[in-house]
Design an enzyme around this catalytic site. Structure first.
Site, PDB file in Angstrom:
ATOM      1  N   GLN A 110      -0.279   9.141  -1.925  1.00 60.47           N
ATOM      2  CA  GLN A 110       0.699   8.066  -2.396  1.00 60.47           C
ATOM      3  C   GLN A 110       1.165   8.182  -3.924  1.00 60.47           C
ATOM      4  O   GLN A 110       2.187   7.605  -3.989  1.00 60.47           O
ATOM      5  CB  GLN A 110      -0.113   6.600  -2.403  1.00 60.47           C
TER       6      GLN A 110
ATOM      7  N   GLY B 282      -6.703  -0.422  -4.510  1.00 65.75           N
ATOM      8  CA  GLY B 282      -7.029   0.919  -3.661  1.00 65.75           C
ATOM      9  C   GLY B 282      -5.639   1.795  -4.049  1.00 65.75           C
ATOM     10  O   GLY B 282      -4.784   1.478  -4.015  1.00 65.75           O
TER      11      GLY B 282
ATOM     12  N   HIS C 243      -5.407   7.611   4.395  1.00 64.45           N
ATOM     13  CA  HIS C 243      -4.248   8.098   3.646  1.00 64.45           C
ATOM     14  C   HIS C 243      -4.562   9.692   3.495  1.00 64.45           C
ATOM     15  O   HIS C 243      -3.549  10.493   3.662  1.00 64.45           O
ATOM     16  CB  HIS C 243      -4.097   7.476   2.229  1.00 64.45           C
TER      17      HIS C 243
ATOM     18  N   HIS D 227      -9.185   2.461   4.296  1.00 64.71           N
ATOM     19  CA  HIS D 227      -7.794   2.427   4.222  1.00 64.71           C
ATOM     20  C   HIS D 227      -7.386   3.586   3.507  1.00 64.71           C
ATOM     21  O   HIS D 227      -6.477   4.083   3.852  1.00 64.71           O
ATOM     22  CB  HIS D 227      -7.261   1.259   3.626  1.00 64.71           C
TER      23      HIS D 227
HETATM   24  O1  K2U Z   1      -3.691   2.227  -0.159  1.00 65.86           O
HETATM   25  C1  K2U Z   1      -2.981   1.097  -0.564  1.00 65.86           C
HETATM   26  O2  K2U Z   1      -1.733   0.959  -0.217  1.00 65.86           O
HETATM   27  C2  K2U Z   1      -3.650   0.215  -1.613  1.00 65.86           C
HETATM   28  C3  K2U Z   1      -4.091  -0.974  -0.401  1.00 65.86           C
HETATM   29  C4  K2U Z   1      -5.398  -0.899  -0.427  1.00 65.86           C
HETATM   30  C5  K2U Z   1      -5.814  -1.736   0.485  1.00 65.86           C
HETATM   31  C6  K2U Z   1      -5.135  -2.053   1.624  1.00 65.86           C
HETATM   32  C7  K2U Z   1      -5.511  -3.227   2.553  1.00 65.86           C
HETATM   33  C8  K2U Z   1      -6.703  -3.937   2.272  1.00 65.86           C
HETATM   34  C9  K2U Z   1      -7.560  -3.507   1.642  1.00 65.86           C
HETATM   35  C10 K2U Z   1      -6.940  -2.531   0.509  1.00 65.86           C
HETATM   36  C11 K2U Z   1      -3.364  -2.219  -1.031  1.00 65.86           C
HETATM   37  O3  K2U Z   1      -1.877  -2.243  -1.090  1.00 65.86           O
HETATM   38  S1  K2U Z   1      -3.725  -2.752  -2.684  1.00 65.86           S
HETATM   39  C12 K2U Z   1      -2.615  -4.323  -2.524  1.00 65.86           C
HETATM   40  C13 K2U Z   1      -3.579  -5.272  -2.428  1.00 65.86           C
HETATM   41  C14 K2U Z   1      -3.926  -6.114  -3.309  1.00 65.86           C
HETATM   42  C15 K2U Z   1      -4.928  -7.185  -3.119  1.00 65.86           C
HETATM   43  C16 K2U Z   1      -5.501  -7.537  -1.865  1.00 65.86           C
HETATM   44  C17 K2U Z   1      -5.235  -6.579  -0.874  1.00 65.86           C
HETATM   45  C18 K2U Z   1      -4.358  -5.562  -0.998  1.00 65.86           C
HETATM   46 ZN    ZN Z   2      -2.223   2.236   1.783  1.00 69.63          ZN
END
Ligand code: K2U
Ligand code: ZN
Length: 176
Positions: A56, A51, A142, A138
């Site tokens: 960001q 995501g 943001h 999530h």
């Molecule tokens: O918005 C963001 O920072 C991207 C997030 C999205 C996310 C966070 C927590 C749970 C679900 C989605 C993540 O950093 S994307 C990194 C990631 C990769 C694989 C699995 C979970 C999170």
């Molecule tokens: Zn995030």
């Protein structure tokens, strides 16, 4: 002729103040937003992530992209997303591309109905559950200047941010 290859955008890291702003709605779909969406997907897949929200990548507009599929082939872009129904509860170990290296268990509703505009400019409604629901919430957080650590107790949040600062200092020292 739009440039074929989208640009890789720089990720904004905590404690950048842009991550705390409430983003502005997109008035209408246009080529700039369409290009931003391409660049956000390209940046998200490269991170890698499942995501990404526009603040960001230093764009204070209400645009998110998600793709929680195994095959990385189910991209979903939502403009001006809004959760209109929510139910249930799920606890997930979340991370954030803007706070690399820290993770925490966050509890959120695990069934949501989201409405927003898709990249074709059409108003749509999406039902999401489990990881997709967590990810969309999530990302919408943001857009409102909310980070996943804000859902923690004061003690857990201060511990997580202390650990983050330590990791950032280690990074800086290693770069010297
Ligand atoms: O918005 C963001 O920072 C991207 C997030 C999205 C996310 C966070 C927590 C749970 C679900 C989605 C993540 O950093 S994307 C990194 C990631 C990769 C694989 C699995 C979970 C999170
Ligand atoms: Zn995030």
């Amino acid at each position: 002729m739009p440039n074929a290859q989208p640009n890789l955008l720089d990720l904004v890291l905590y404690p950048d103040p842009g991550l705390r702003e409430v983003c502005k709605p997109v008035s209408a779909m246009n080529d700039q937003v369409d290009r931003l969406i391409d660049e956000m997907f390209y940046t998200m897949y490269d991170a890698p992530g499942i995501g990404l929200a526009a603040p960001q990548v230093a764009v204070q507009q209400r645009v998110i992209v998600v793709d929680v599929s195994e095959g990385k082939d189910q991209p979903l872009a939502l403009i001006n997303p809004k959760i209109i129904q929510q139910a249930g509860s799920i606890t997930w170990e979340e991370g954030c591309l803007s706070l690399p290296g820290i993770y925490a268990k966050i509890t959120r509703p695990n069934h949501i109905l989201v409405e927003g505009m898709n990249r074709e400019g059409k108003q749509i409604q999406i039902e999401a559950s489990d990881l997709l629901a967590v990810c969309i919430q999530h990302e919408i957080d943001h857009l409102n200047g909310v980070l996943f650590v804000d859902h923690l107790s004061n003690l857990k949040r201060s511990r997580a941010l202390q650990q983050y600062r330590k990791l950032q200092l280690q990074e800086e020292n290693e770069e010297k």
